[in-house]
Scaffold this motif. Sequence first.
Motif, PDB file in Angstrom:
ATOM      1  N   HIS A 179      22.662  55.027  69.057  1.00 54.37           N
ATOM      2  CA  HIS A 179      22.934  53.586  69.171  1.00 54.37           C
ATOM      3  C   HIS A 179      24.343  53.230  68.675  1.00 54.37           C
ATOM      4  O   HIS A 179      24.747  53.638  67.591  1.00 54.37           O
ATOM      5  N   GLY A 180      25.057  52.442  69.499  1.00 55.76           N
ATOM      6  CA  GLY A 180      26.385  51.981  69.088  1.00 55.76           C
ATOM      7  C   GLY A 180      27.364  53.125  68.887  1.00 55.76           C
ATOM      8  O   GLY A 180      28.301  53.016  68.099  1.00 55.76           O
ATOM      9  N   TRP A 181      27.132  54.219  69.621  1.00 55.78           N
ATOM     10  CA  TRP A 181      28.019  55.393  69.553  1.00 55.78           C
ATOM     11  C   TRP A 181      28.027  56.019  68.152  1.00 55.78           C
ATOM     12  O   TRP A 181      28.969  56.691  67.746  1.00 55.78           O
ATOM     13  N   GLN A 182      26.967  55.814  67.401  1.00 54.17           N
ATOM     14  CA  GLN A 182      26.901  56.433  66.073  1.00 54.17           C
ATOM     15  C   GLN A 182      26.588  57.909  66.209  1.00 54.17           C
ATOM     16  O   GLN A 182      25.796  58.310  67.060  1.00 54.17           O
ATOM     17  N   LYS A 183      27.161  58.681  65.311  1.00 54.79           N
ATOM     18  CA  LYS A 183      26.889  60.115  65.269  1.00 54.79           C
ATOM     19  C   LYS A 183      25.763  60.379  64.292  1.00 54.79           C
ATOM     20  O   LYS A 183      25.842  59.985  63.133  1.00 54.79           O
ATOM     21  N   GLY A 184      24.698  61.059  64.752  1.00 54.12           N
ATOM     22  CA  GLY A 184      23.607  61.419  63.853  1.00 54.12           C
ATOM     23  C   GLY A 184      23.996  62.611  62.983  1.00 54.12           C
ATOM     24  O   GLY A 184      25.046  63.213  63.175  1.00 54.12           O
ATOM     25  N   PRO A 185      23.133  62.958  62.039  1.00 53.49           N
ATOM     26  CA  PRO A 185      23.460  64.044  61.104  1.00 53.49           C
ATOM     27  C   PRO A 185      23.177  65.447  61.631  1.00 53.49           C
ATOM     28  O   PRO A 185      23.683  66.418  61.073  1.00 53.49           O
ATOM     29  N   ARG A 186      22.352  65.565  62.687  1.00 58.43           N
ATOM     30  CA  ARG A 186      21.936  66.911  63.092  1.00 58.43           C
ATOM     31  C   ARG A 186      22.089  67.146  64.585  1.00 58.43           C
ATOM     32  O   ARG A 186      22.106  66.213  65.371  1.00 58.43           O
ATOM     33  N   ASN A 187      22.117  68.416  64.927  1.00 57.43           N
ATOM     34  CA  ASN A 187      22.144  68.857  66.320  1.00 57.43           C
ATOM     35  C   ASN A 187      20.778  68.598  66.964  1.00 57.43           C
ATOM     36  O   ASN A 187      19.740  68.741  66.327  1.00 57.43           O
ATOM     37  N   SER A 188      20.811  68.248  68.234  1.00 57.75           N
ATOM     38  CA  SER A 188      19.571  67.998  68.972  1.00 57.75           C
ATOM     39  C   SER A 188      18.932  69.332  69.392  1.00 57.75           C
ATOM     40  O   SER A 188      19.528  70.083  70.154  1.00 57.75           O
ATOM     41  N   PRO A 189      17.726  69.624  68.893  1.00 56.81           N
ATOM     42  CA  PRO A 189      17.071  70.871  69.323  1.00 56.81           C
ATOM     43  C   PRO A 189      16.521  70.697  70.735  1.00 56.81           C
ATOM     44  O   PRO A 189      16.268  69.571  71.158  1.00 56.81           O
ATOM     45  N   THR A 190      16.341  71.785  71.441  1.00 57.90           N
ATOM     46  CA  THR A 190      15.792  71.655  72.787  1.00 57.90           C
ATOM     47  C   THR A 190      14.336  71.177  72.734  1.00 57.90           C
ATOM     48  O   THR A 190      13.591  71.530  71.823  1.00 57.90           O
ATOM     49  N   VAL A 191      13.954  70.381  73.735  1.00 55.02           N
ATOM     50  CA  VAL A 191      12.541  70.004  73.854  1.00 55.02           C
ATOM     51  C   VAL A 191      11.771  71.025  74.686  1.00 55.02           C
ATOM     52  O   VAL A 191      10.541  70.978  74.718  1.00 55.02           O
ATOM     53  N   LEU A 192      12.497  71.927  75.346  1.00 50.93           N
ATOM     54  CA  LEU A 192      11.801  72.928  76.162  1.00 50.93           C
ATOM     55  C   LEU A 192      10.960  73.816  75.238  1.00 50.93           C
ATOM     56  O   LEU A 192      11.462  74.332  74.233  1.00 50.93           O
ATOM     57  N   ASN A 193       9.696  73.956  75.550  1.00 48.84           N
ATOM     58  CA  ASN A 193       8.744  74.762  74.773  1.00 48.84           C
ATOM     59  C   ASN A 193       8.503  74.218  73.357  1.00 48.84           C
ATOM     60  O   ASN A 193       7.914  74.918  72.528  1.00 48.84           O
ATOM     61  N   ALA A 194       8.958  72.993  73.066  1.00 43.41           N
ATOM     62  CA  ALA A 194       8.761  72.458  71.708  1.00 43.41           C
ATOM     63  C   ALA A 194       7.279  72.380  71.366  1.00 43.41           C
ATOM     64  O   ALA A 194       6.901  72.470  70.196  1.00 43.41           O
ATOM     65  N   VAL A 195       6.438  72.239  72.385  1.00 45.02           N
ATOM     66  CA  VAL A 195       4.989  72.176  72.154  1.00 45.02           C
ATOM     67  C   VAL A 195       4.486  73.449  71.455  1.00 45.02           C
ATOM     68  O   VAL A 195       3.447  73.429  70.793  1.00 45.02           O
ATOM     69  N   LEU A 196       5.248  74.533  71.562  1.00 52.80           N
ATOM     70  CA  LEU A 196       4.805  75.793  70.943  1.00 52.80           C
ATOM     71  C   LEU A 196       5.180  75.886  69.454  1.00 52.80           C
ATOM     72  O   LEU A 196       4.757  76.810  68.772  1.00 52.80           O
ATOM     73  N   ASN A 197       5.981  74.928  68.955  1.00 60.26           N
ATOM     74  CA  ASN A 197       6.403  74.994  67.552  1.00 60.26           C
ATOM     75  C   ASN A 197       5.278  74.560  66.613  1.00 60.26           C
ATOM     76  O   ASN A 197       4.468  73.715  66.962  1.00 60.26           O
ATOM     77  N   VAL A 198       5.289  75.102  65.403  1.00 55.87           N
ATOM     78  CA  VAL A 198       4.242  74.777  64.428  1.00 55.87           C
ATOM     79  C   VAL A 198       4.333  73.315  63.996  1.00 55.87           C
ATOM     80  O   VAL A 198       3.326  72.681  63.676  1.00 55.87           O
ATOM     81  N   ALA A 199       5.545  72.776  63.991  1.00 58.11           N
ATOM     82  CA  ALA A 199       5.787  71.367  63.659  1.00 58.11           C
ATOM     83  C   ALA A 199       7.168  71.028  64.204  1.00 58.11           C
ATOM     84  O   ALA A 199       7.917  71.921  64.586  1.00 58.11           O
ATOM     85  N   GLN A 200       7.491  69.733  64.259  1.00 57.11           N
ATOM     86  CA  GLN A 200       8.722  69.312  64.927  1.00 57.11           C
ATOM     87  C   GLN A 200       9.831  68.930  63.943  1.00 57.11           C
ATOM     88  O   GLN A 200       9.560  68.557  62.803  1.00 57.11           O
ATOM     89  N   PHE A 201      11.048  69.007  64.415  1.00 56.29           N
ATOM     90  CA  PHE A 201      12.310  68.759  63.699  1.00 56.29           C
ATOM     91  C   PHE A 201      12.772  70.021  62.965  1.00 56.29           C
ATOM     92  O   PHE A 201      11.972  70.922  62.693  1.00 56.29           O
ATOM     93  N   TRP A 202      14.064  70.046  62.642  1.00 57.05           N
ATOM     94  CA  TRP A 202      14.649  71.196  61.949  1.00 57.05           C
ATOM     95  C   TRP A 202      13.952  71.445  60.614  1.00 57.05           C
ATOM     96  O   TRP A 202      13.906  72.565  60.114  1.00 57.05           O
ATOM     97  N   ASP A 203      13.399  70.357  60.036  1.00 56.30           N
ATOM     98  CA  ASP A 203      12.725  70.502  58.740  1.00 56.30           C
ATOM     99  C   ASP A 203      11.208  70.386  58.877  1.00 56.30           C
ATOM    100  O   ASP A 203      10.493  70.345  57.884  1.00 56.30           O
ATOM    101  N   GLY A 204      10.704  70.304  60.117  1.00 52.50           N
ATOM    102  CA  GLY A 204       9.258  70.274  60.339  1.00 52.50           C
ATOM    103  C   GLY A 204       8.567  69.026  59.821  1.00 52.50           C
ATOM    104  O   GLY A 204       7.371  69.060  59.528  1.00 52.50           O
ATOM    105  N   ARG A 205       9.288  67.903  59.742  1.00 54.96           N
ATOM    106  CA  ARG A 205       8.664  66.733  59.093  1.00 54.96           C
ATOM    107  C   ARG A 205       7.640  66.012  59.974  1.00 54.96           C
ATOM    108  O   ARG A 205       6.878  65.189  59.471  1.00 54.96           O
ATOM    109  N   ALA A 206       7.611  66.291  61.275  1.00 58.31           N
ATOM    110  CA  ALA A 206       6.571  65.706  62.136  1.00 58.31           C
ATOM    111  C   ALA A 206       5.581  66.798  62.531  1.00 58.31           C
ATOM    112  O   ALA A 206       5.974  67.879  62.957  1.00 58.31           O
ATOM    113  N   ALA A 207       4.292  66.482  62.382  1.00 54.82           N
ATOM    114  CA  ALA A 207       3.263  67.506  62.605  1.00 54.82           C
ATOM    115  C   ALA A 207       3.203  67.958  64.053  1.00 54.82           C
ATOM    116  O   ALA A 207       2.945  69.122  64.338  1.00 54.82           O
TER     117      ALA A 207
END
Length: 355
Positions: free
Chosen positions: A105-133
């Motif tokens: 939003h508003g051309w703001q730079k976030g703090p982290r790189n965007s991980p791929t969503v491809l095959n993300a369903v296979l991950n044990v949890a989501q985000f680089w730190d796994g904060r979403a189940a």
Amino acid sequence: MRHRSHALAAALALSCATLQAATPAKPATPEADATVLRETANALFAPVPATIETVRGQAITAAQVELGKSLWFEPRLSRSHVISCNTCHNVATGGADNVPTSIGHGWQKGPRNSPTVLNAVLNVAQFWDGRAADLKEQAKGPVQASVEMNNTPARVEATLRSIPGYVDAFTRAFPGEREPVNFENMARALEAFETTLVTPDSRFDRFLAGADSLDATELRGLSLFVDKGCSACHSGANIGGQAYYPFGVVERPGAQVLPAGDKGRFAVTQTASDEYVFRAAPLRNVALTAPYFHSGQVWDLRQAVAIMGSSQLGHELDASEVEAITRFLGTLSGRQPQVANPVLPASTSSTPRPE
Ligand code: HEC
Ligand code: HEC
């Protein structure tokens, strides 16, 4: 005659013993080597499934996937009406955005790189730190994050309810619910669509299934990936995404690659031992998703491999080892999802305006 064959046998036995000492327990031919390697690989990894039928034990319906696809490309989920999920996870470019850290939003730079969503369903949890189940919980995050889509659940619901096409699509996707158009169901539909973003049939998966689909360098790379210990953290169907480790088990990479301000899983657990701990990145399609690491500071996959050697294993990989492992990682690119751009239903006079 007898004497000679005796001598021959003795000489053979001797040369075999020498061979065995030099290459313990390894069969002599490349074909046999590949067979042993395939068995090892099948024990550590698994192919990407061609389809995913359920999430949390519930069947995914075609109507949910269809709605989720529209929402995936829907810029009106963002306050500005210009940012969609696909902006930062472009399904045409490996499910990522290929910039160091995402622009929101508003051309703001976030703090982290965007991980791929491809095959993300296979991950044990989501985000680089796994904060979403899971993907459902995850999908609520970016819509609200001020540096991403900067919206609110109430505004999203008002937007979707103002568009008859969406009211119909939610009703079809969640039949029998009194008020199907809600933020929770938005997340469920996005998750349903994301389960279709899998990339089966990579050359590596064909190798697992028995094909001779890898060349000699790629086989050496696979062998090194296992023998050097990469597979201790990067295993399973997604070649990672299953557990958390310090970035810098042996030696922390420099502050550019591992910025001091992002302590990873520590923010989730508040446990000192989780400082600078991150989820072992899933490596499927990794050749398509530069730049690398949560900081997005490394553009060259070879360099990322070399950093892993020193930071995680305390091992300086030589140039030919780095090359072979990188070539192996290239075989993890699977069949990319073919997603037809949906036609989105038009806004009405009651649709909230972009801000
Ligand atoms: C402005 C860019 C941006 C937008 C828009 C965005 N994301 Fe993301 N996404 C990211 C970043 C950056 C991360 C990693 C954040 C972190 O780990 O803290 C991420 C993480 C994820 C992950 C986790 C993948 C993994 O391997 O852990 C999923 C899944 C995902 N996003 C789905 C979505 C969905 C669904 C939407 C739309 C509702 C969306 N994203 C919108 C940038 C974006
Ligand atoms: C002790 C566990 C561990 C070991 C061993 C390990 N890794 Fe990693 N790997 C990780 C973690 C954790 C990350 C995420 C780092 C971050 O925060 O960016 C990662 C990230 C990566 C990435 C970046 C992926 C991306 O999308 O940004 C690559 C490539 C990679 N590893 C390859 C390897 C290779 C090759 C080896 C062996 C030489 C290896 N790893 C060994 C844990 C490990």
